[in-house]
Scaffold this active site. Structure first.
Site, PDB file in Angstrom:
ATOM      1  N   GLU A 276     -58.691  31.630  -8.140  1.00 30.96           N
ATOM      2  CA  GLU A 276     -58.531  30.751  -9.306  1.00 30.96           C
ATOM      3  C   GLU A 276     -59.423  29.525  -9.215  1.00 30.96           C
ATOM      4  O   GLU A 276     -59.823  28.965 -10.228  1.00 30.96           O
ATOM      5  CB  GLU A 276     -57.071  30.278  -9.431  1.00 30.96           C
ATOM      6  CG  GLU A 276     -56.228  31.194 -10.295  1.00 30.96           C
ATOM      7  CD  GLU A 276     -54.862  30.621 -10.659  1.00 30.96           C
ATOM      8  OE1 GLU A 276     -54.129  31.318 -11.353  1.00 30.96           O
ATOM      9  OE2 GLU A 276     -54.524  29.496 -10.239  1.00 30.96           O
ATOM     10  N   HIS A 297     -57.167  51.985   8.849  1.00 32.97           N
ATOM     11  CA  HIS A 297     -56.964  53.417   8.612  1.00 32.97           C
ATOM     12  C   HIS A 297     -56.964  53.740   7.122  1.00 32.97           C
ATOM     13  O   HIS A 297     -56.617  54.847   6.725  1.00 32.97           O
ATOM     14  CB  HIS A 297     -55.654  53.853   9.266  1.00 32.97           C
ATOM     15  CG  HIS A 297     -55.682  53.639  10.754  1.00 32.97           C
ATOM     16  ND1 HIS A 297     -55.949  54.643  11.660  1.00 32.97           N
ATOM     17  CD2 HIS A 297     -55.519  52.508  11.484  1.00 32.97           C
ATOM     18  CE1 HIS A 297     -55.933  54.137  12.885  1.00 32.97           C
ATOM     19  NE2 HIS A 297     -55.681  52.839  12.808  1.00 32.97           N
ATOM     20  N   LYS A 411     -52.655  35.371 -21.936  1.00 33.64           N
ATOM     21  CA  LYS A 411     -51.439  34.803 -22.544  1.00 33.64           C
ATOM     22  C   LYS A 411     -51.551  34.804 -24.064  1.00 33.64           C
ATOM     23  O   LYS A 411     -50.589  35.138 -24.765  1.00 33.64           O
ATOM     24  CB  LYS A 411     -51.212  33.370 -22.037  1.00 33.64           C
ATOM     25  CG  LYS A 411     -50.801  33.296 -20.575  1.00 33.64           C
ATOM     26  CD  LYS A 411     -50.474  31.874 -20.191  1.00 33.64           C
ATOM     27  CE  LYS A 411     -50.262  31.733 -18.702  1.00 33.64           C
ATOM     28  NZ  LYS A 411     -50.206  30.349 -18.254  1.00 33.64           N
TER      29      LYS A 411
HETATM   30  O1  PA5 Z   1     -52.214  27.763  -9.907  1.00 29.93           O
HETATM   31  C1  PA5 Z   1     -51.794  27.739 -11.052  1.00 29.93           C
HETATM   32  O2  PA5 Z   1     -51.892  26.727 -11.753  1.00 29.93           O
HETATM   33  C2  PA5 Z   1     -51.127  28.938 -11.692  1.00 29.93           C
HETATM   34  O3  PA5 Z   1     -51.186  30.085 -10.938  1.00 29.93           O
HETATM   35  C3  PA5 Z   1     -49.667  28.623 -11.935  1.00 29.93           C
HETATM   36  O4  PA5 Z   1     -49.084  28.304 -10.726  1.00 29.93           O
HETATM   37  C4  PA5 Z   1     -48.928  29.789 -12.574  1.00 29.93           C
HETATM   38  O5  PA5 Z   1     -49.563  30.174 -13.753  1.00 29.93           O
HETATM   39  C5  PA5 Z   1     -47.496  29.391 -12.897  1.00 29.93           C
HETATM   40  O6  PA5 Z   1     -47.480  28.276 -13.746  1.00 29.93           O
HETATM   41  P1  PA5 Z   1     -46.182  27.411 -13.932  1.00 29.93           P
HETATM   42  O7  PA5 Z   1     -45.837  26.812 -12.625  1.00 29.93           O
HETATM   43  O8  PA5 Z   1     -46.569  26.386 -14.945  1.00 29.93           O
HETATM   44  O9  PA5 Z   1     -45.108  28.340 -14.448  1.00 29.93           O
END
Ligand code: PA5
Length: 423
Positions: A276, A297, A411
């Site tokens: 990310e 393996h 989303k």
């Molecule tokens: O690192 C991030 O920002 C995302 O992976 C969020 O943690 C994930 O989308 C969950 O979001 P939230 O904590 O707002 O539900």
């Protein structure tokens, strides 16, 4: 601090590792002068949490441990991977009497949810719902379901079994929690989900599982101080510099390997952290993970002889917590007496080196990372090291390491196709 060995990578680089660029990226990070600087609060998070919520986290965990057999942690992405990684690493098998920590809300599988509900059965349980935004669909749906179960089980005492971890000021979850009086912890404004494991997001589930979170935080404070030193001997700078030099040479996939099976979910945490943070604007190393020796393996064939775009980073815990000597067998029907009397930890060291040499000779650059021990201090060192290196590495790659605009695309489609009003 994590030790870095780049000797298995250098032969794949025609020139020396570019530490100047890495030091510049380090400066950008620590001075807060780069893109996304509003989300670098994780560097001081260990100290901040010790000064604020840590006592209350421990008290809340003690309450849950004394009254419940299970804690259901509801969250997705950065709101669950760190806690799960930590618990699987440090408490892979719950000790007798410890509550079991279950994870929900990280998908939309009815099978998983029903199996989990069946597994909890009549046991007493608490729910820790974690969402920074408070609006993420998958955990919100699971939470609605578990809230209903809590109401059926505990009636007007149900709200006492809900602990929320969310934004301090906004979001649907925050509004509900304030209305019903749920105990609450904060995901700090300046800390993104994937950097939040050392906040209540990770610490409360870890403490319920029996992990000494005070020790984790004490060690993390020391680690962050060491990793904030501007020098090429800073292991986060070394690692960030080396993996970026390899990336520029065409090694676009990094596989994170560990010989501890309990590290598997730390690999998942690491993949989110790096994927990310770096995978955007059409660039970025693709993070993958493997568990050795099991995956030798399965994936071993590809790693040894597939497309040569792989680099391998191996995490080793230098001191095993336990020992087991291979027994002698007078019949020796399995032909293993050449190993009898040898400790499994020694065998693991030999295997690690054998694999390393084979992969290097097969054209896979190798970076070795050494943590001391698979304990609270070792966990803190791994987390702080990878977080710091990630920030440096993101700026080296030329991206904003602290946003995740691409996560929104699915989303939008999902909400439209599910018929959410206004989408
Ligand atoms: O690192 C991030 O920002 C995302 O992976 C969020 O943690 C994930 O989308 C969950 O979001 P939230 O904590 O707002 O539900």
């Amino acid at each position: 601090m994590i030790k870095v060995d780049l000797s298995g990578a250098k032969q794949f680089l025609s020139e020396a590792v570019d530490y100047d660029a890495a030091l510049k990226a380090f400066d950008t990070l620590v001075t807060g002068s780069g893109a996304g600087a509003d989300f670098t609060g994780w560097m001081e998070l260990p100290q901040r949490i010790r000064d604020t919520e840590l006592d209350r986290i421990c008290e809340c965990a003690a309450k849950i441990r004394s009254r419940s057999k299970a804690l259901v942690v509801i969250g997705i992405g950065g709101s669950y991977l760190g806690a799960r990684g930590a618990i699987e690493l440090l408490r892979p098998i719950p000790a007798k009497g410890d509550p079991t920590v279950y994870f929900a809300g990280n998908g939309v599988s009815p099978d998983y949810l029903c199996d989990l509900i069946e597994r909890i059965g009549d046991d007493d349980f608490d729910v820790n719902v974690i969402s920074k935004s408070g609006t993420t669909m998958e955990p919100a749906v699971s939470f609605r379901i578990f809230r209903e179960l809590l109401h059926k089980k505990y009636g007007d005492k149900a709200d006492e079994h809900i602990i929320m971890t969310t934004d301090a000021h906004r979001g649907a979850l925050k509004e509900q929690g304030d209305k019903y009086g749920w105990e609450s912890f904060i995901v700090p404004d300046d800390v993104g989900g994937r950097f939040s494991v050392l906040s209540a997001v990770g610490l409360l589930p870890m403490a319920v599982a029996g992990i000494d979170v005070r020790k984790v935080i004490d060690c993390a404070i020391e680690e962050m101080a060491q990793l904030s030193v501007r020098d090429v001997s800073n292991s986060a700078i070394e690692y960030a510099a080396a993996r970026n030099c390899l990336y520029r040479k065409g090694y676009g996939v990094e596989i994170l390997a560990c010989y501890e099976p309990s590290f598997r979910f730390m690999g998942e945490w690491w993949k989110q952290l790096y994927g990310e943070s770096e995978g955007k604007d059409g660039v970025g190393i693709f993070p993958a993970s493997v568990e050795y020796t099991a995956d030798l393996h399965s994936m071993g064939q590809y790693i040894q002889e597939g497309v040569r775009f792989l680099m391998e980073t191996v995490v080793t815990f230098e001191h095993s917590r336990k020992n087991y000597v291979v027994p002698f067998d007078s019949e020796n029907a399995d032909g293993l007496n050449y190993l009898s009397g040898r400790d499994l930890a020694d065998i693991s060291t030999v295997v690690t080196e054998a694999v390393r040499q084979a992969h290097i000779s097969g054209g896979v650059p190798n970076i070795q990372l050494f943590a001391d021990r698979r304990d609270e201090a070792g966990f803190a060192s791994v987390v702080c090291f990878f977080e710091m290196a990630c920030g440096i590495s993101g700026y080296l790659t030329g991206v904003n390491p602290f946003n995740q605009p691409g996560v929104e695309a699915y989303k939008k489609n999902m909400f439209r196709m599910l018929g959410k009003p206004g989408c």
